[in-house]
Scaffold this motif. Structure first.
Motif, PDB file in Angstrom:
ATOM      1  N   ALA A  57      -2.440   2.654   7.579  1.00 10.10           N
ATOM      2  CA  ALA A  57      -3.059   2.177   8.814  1.00 10.10           C
ATOM      3  C   ALA A  57      -2.841   0.682   8.981  1.00 10.10           C
ATOM      4  O   ALA A  57      -3.079  -0.104   8.048  1.00 10.10           O
ATOM      5  CB  ALA A  57      -4.554   2.477   8.814  1.00 10.10           C
ATOM      6  N   LEU A  58      -2.367   0.279  10.160  1.00 11.62           N
ATOM      7  CA  LEU A  58      -2.258  -1.125  10.528  1.00 11.62           C
ATOM      8  C   LEU A  58      -3.548  -1.496  11.235  1.00 11.62           C
ATOM      9  O   LEU A  58      -3.859  -0.951  12.304  1.00 11.62           O
ATOM     10  CB  LEU A  58      -1.050  -1.347  11.447  1.00 11.62           C
ATOM     11  CG  LEU A  58       0.293  -0.823  10.934  1.00 11.62           C
ATOM     12  CD1 LEU A  58       1.392  -1.110  11.951  1.00 11.62           C
ATOM     13  CD2 LEU A  58       0.626  -1.427   9.588  1.00 11.62           C
ATOM     14  N   ASN A  59      -4.317  -2.400  10.652  1.00 12.70           N
ATOM     15  CA  ASN A  59      -5.653  -2.706  11.157  1.00 12.70           C
ATOM     16  C   ASN A  59      -5.649  -3.852  12.161  1.00 12.70           C
ATOM     17  O   ASN A  59      -4.727  -4.668  12.200  1.00 12.70           O
ATOM     18  CB  ASN A  59      -6.574  -3.040   9.979  1.00 12.70           C
ATOM     19  CG  ASN A  59      -6.659  -1.894   8.982  1.00 12.70           C
ATOM     20  OD1 ASN A  59      -6.790  -0.738   9.359  1.00 12.70           O
ATOM     21  ND2 ASN A  59      -6.572  -2.215   7.699  1.00 12.70           N
ATOM     22  N   CYS A  86      -4.438  -8.112   3.148  1.00  8.55           N
ATOM     23  CA  CYS A  86      -4.042  -8.994   4.244  1.00  8.55           C
ATOM     24  C   CYS A  86      -3.030  -9.991   3.688  1.00  8.55           C
ATOM     25  O   CYS A  86      -3.350 -10.741   2.755  1.00  8.55           O
ATOM     26  CB  CYS A  86      -5.258  -9.733   4.790  1.00  8.55           C
ATOM     27  SG  CYS A  86      -4.882 -10.768   6.229  1.00  8.55           S
ATOM     28  N   PRO A  87      -1.798  -9.995   4.179  1.00 10.95           N
ATOM     29  CA  PRO A  87      -0.765 -10.888   3.639  1.00 10.95           C
ATOM     30  C   PRO A  87      -1.167 -12.361   3.748  1.00 10.95           C
ATOM     31  O   PRO A  87      -1.824 -12.774   4.699  1.00 10.95           O
ATOM     32  CB  PRO A  87       0.460 -10.588   4.510  1.00 10.95           C
ATOM     33  CG  PRO A  87       0.186  -9.255   5.124  1.00 10.95           C
ATOM     34  CD  PRO A  87      -1.293  -9.179   5.295  1.00 10.95           C
ATOM     35  N   ARG A 140       8.028  -5.100   2.622  1.00  9.81           N
ATOM     36  CA  ARG A 140       8.162  -4.633   1.243  1.00  9.81           C
ATOM     37  C   ARG A 140       6.781  -4.454   0.609  1.00  9.81           C
ATOM     38  O   ARG A 140       6.601  -3.594  -0.259  1.00  9.81           O
ATOM     39  CB  ARG A 140       9.010  -5.629   0.452  1.00  9.81           C
ATOM     40  CG  ARG A 140       9.183  -5.283  -1.022  1.00  9.81           C
ATOM     41  CD  ARG A 140       9.895  -3.951  -1.213  1.00  9.81           C
ATOM     42  NE  ARG A 140       9.945  -3.582  -2.613  1.00  9.81           N
ATOM     43  CZ  ARG A 140       9.881  -2.321  -3.051  1.00  9.81           C
ATOM     44  NH1 ARG A 140       9.763  -1.319  -2.203  1.00  9.81           N
ATOM     45  NH2 ARG A 140       9.936  -2.068  -4.336  1.00  9.81           N
ATOM     46  N   MET A 141       5.805  -5.237   1.033  1.00 17.16           N
ATOM     47  CA  MET A 141       4.432  -5.106   0.517  1.00 17.16           C
ATOM     48  C   MET A 141       3.917  -3.693   0.782  1.00 17.16           C
ATOM     49  O   MET A 141       3.332  -3.050  -0.104  1.00 17.16           O
ATOM     50  CB  MET A 141       3.533  -6.137   1.179  1.00 17.16           C
ATOM     51  CG  MET A 141       3.936  -7.574   0.927  1.00 17.16           C
ATOM     52  SD  MET A 141       3.233  -8.264  -0.561  1.00 17.16           S
ATOM     53  CE  MET A 141       1.615  -8.755   0.062  1.00 17.16           C
ATOM     54  N   ILE A 142       4.125  -3.190   1.989  1.00 17.72           N
ATOM     55  CA  ILE A 142       3.700  -1.832   2.316  1.00 17.72           C
ATOM     56  C   ILE A 142       4.494  -0.826   1.501  1.00 17.72           C
ATOM     57  O   ILE A 142       3.933   0.138   0.958  1.00 17.72           O
ATOM     58  CB  ILE A 142       3.867  -1.559   3.822  1.00 17.72           C
ATOM     59  CG1 ILE A 142       2.891  -2.422   4.628  1.00 17.72           C
ATOM     60  CG2 ILE A 142       3.646  -0.069   4.138  1.00 17.72           C
ATOM     61  CD1 ILE A 142       2.997  -2.222   6.120  1.00 17.72           C
ATOM     62  N   GLU A 143       5.783  -1.046   1.401  1.00 22.24           N
ATOM     63  CA  GLU A 143       6.639  -0.098   0.688  1.00 22.24           C
ATOM     64  C   GLU A 143       6.232   0.033  -0.777  1.00 22.24           C
ATOM     65  O   GLU A 143       6.279   1.126  -1.351  1.00 22.24           O
ATOM     66  CB  GLU A 143       8.096  -0.531   0.815  1.00 22.24           C
ATOM     67  CG  GLU A 143       8.629  -0.423   2.239  1.00 22.24           C
ATOM     68  CD  GLU A 143       9.973  -1.102   2.428  1.00 22.24           C
ATOM     69  OE1 GLU A 143      10.547  -1.549   1.399  1.00 22.24           O
ATOM     70  OE2 GLU A 143      10.444  -1.215   3.568  1.00 22.24           O
ATOM     71  N   ILE A 144       5.827  -1.061  -1.395  1.00 27.94           N
ATOM     72  CA  ILE A 144       5.389  -1.018  -2.793  1.00 27.94           C
ATOM     73  C   ILE A 144       4.199  -0.089  -2.947  1.00 27.94           C
ATOM     74  O   ILE A 144       4.157   0.763  -3.852  1.00 27.94           O
ATOM     75  CB  ILE A 144       5.035  -2.434  -3.291  1.00 27.94           C
ATOM     76  CG1 ILE A 144       6.311  -3.268  -3.480  1.00 27.94           C
ATOM     77  CG2 ILE A 144       4.239  -2.368  -4.596  1.00 27.94           C
ATOM     78  CD1 ILE A 144       6.043  -4.739  -3.739  1.00 27.94           C
ATOM     79  N   VAL A 178      -3.565  -4.170   6.241  1.00 30.23           N
ATOM     80  CA  VAL A 178      -2.999  -2.830   6.160  1.00 30.23           C
ATOM     81  C   VAL A 178      -3.792  -2.034   5.128  1.00 30.23           C
ATOM     82  O   VAL A 178      -4.138  -2.565   4.065  1.00 30.23           O
ATOM     83  CB  VAL A 178      -1.514  -2.864   5.735  1.00 30.23           C
ATOM     84  CG1 VAL A 178      -0.952  -1.450   5.596  1.00 30.23           C
ATOM     85  CG2 VAL A 178      -0.689  -3.657   6.735  1.00 30.23           C
ATOM     86  N   THR A 179      -4.084  -0.780   5.446  1.00 35.23           N
ATOM     87  CA  THR A 179      -4.777   0.105   4.512  1.00 35.23           C
ATOM     88  C   THR A 179      -3.867   1.253   4.137  1.00 35.23           C
ATOM     89  O   THR A 179      -3.291   1.901   5.014  1.00 35.23           O
ATOM     90  CB  THR A 179      -6.074   0.666   5.120  1.00 35.23           C
ATOM     91  OG1 THR A 179      -6.966  -0.414   5.419  1.00 35.23           O
ATOM     92  CG2 THR A 179      -6.770   1.632   4.155  1.00 35.23           C
ATOM     93  N   ILE A 180      -3.736   1.488   2.835  1.00 34.79           N
ATOM     94  CA  ILE A 180      -2.933   2.603   2.329  1.00 34.79           C
ATOM     95  C   ILE A 180      -3.809   3.420   1.393  1.00 34.79           C
ATOM     96  O   ILE A 180      -4.386   2.890   0.445  1.00 34.79           O
ATOM     97  CB  ILE A 180      -1.670   2.098   1.613  1.00 34.79           C
ATOM     98  CG1 ILE A 180      -0.773   1.367   2.631  1.00 34.79           C
ATOM     99  CG2 ILE A 180      -0.916   3.258   0.955  1.00 34.79           C
ATOM    100  CD1 ILE A 180       0.430   0.718   2.049  1.00 34.79           C
TER     101      ILE A 180
END
Length: 203
Positions: free
Chosen positions: A52-54, A154-155, A28-32, A59-61
């Motif tokens: 991008a999944l690093n 980074c979560p 959900r973090m990415i989806e936001i 994660v970079t958006i």
């Protein structure tokens, strides 16, 4: 009335992102962040989204929209981006979803291209670690200054017991986005395990 929202989100993360143990909240973090970029594109302010999944688990958006506002907030006296990333505005019953990602991240790095300038800012566990700084002039792309926002997060492993991002799950969500009808290009990269797997989702 604007209140510090970091503690509020950190006390009850499940209220904002869902289950923090089965991967739901993690994704959900990415989806936001993706949804925020999609809003810019649907409003006509961008035509590209990169996810991008690093290799380090972050994660970079990145989008090429208008860029998160960097001007001083008129009533709070802080940069508007800091207000957006740290405050809940209960007077208008608004909840900043960008704040949620910031609050539940171990660290979050911002790059903003706006009004011909590049800015940077960094947070740790929701708190400002490095204040908003003007890096310099924005890079020139296709004859005009770059614009948009790049968020790398980074979560927080203490919040999410399952910290592994599922590439297929993310791709599935991206393929459902409404921006394709507007001609927006969406790209997904997996840079983990020493690789650089790239998927272009333009249709």
């Amino acid at each position: 009335m604007a209140l510090d929202g970091i503690d509020v989100v950190q006390r009850r993360p499940g209220m904002y992102v869902g289950d923090t143990t089965d991967g739901t909240g993690l994704h959900r973090m990415i989806e936001i962040l993706v949804d925020n970029a999609v809003d810019e594109a649907l409003a006509g302010f961008g035509d590209r989204l990169d996810v991008a999944l690093n290799a380090d688990g972050s994660v970079t958006i990145r989008d090429n929209g208008r860029g998160i506002p960097t001007e001083i907030h008129p009533s709070e006296g802080i940069p508007a981006v800091e207000f957006i990333m740290t405050r809940l505005d209960y007077a208008f019953r608004q909840r900043s979803w960008l704040l949620v990602v910031n609050a539940l991240s171990e660290w979050l790095q911002l790059r903003i291209w706006r009004n011909g300038k590049e800015h940077g800012m960094r947070f740790r566990r929701g708190r400002c670690e490095a204040p908003l700084t003007m890096v310099g002039d924005a890079e020139i792309v296709d004859g005009t200054p770059r614009r948009g926002t790049e968020i790398t997060f980074c979560p927080n492993a203490e919040v999410f017991s399952n910290g592994v991002f599922d590439l297929a799950r993310i791709e599935h969500h991206l393929r459902k986005l409404p921006v394709f009808k507007a001609g927006v290009t969406v790209a997904l990269s997996d840079r983990r395990n020493g690789g650089n797997h790239e998927i272009s989702l333009q249709v």
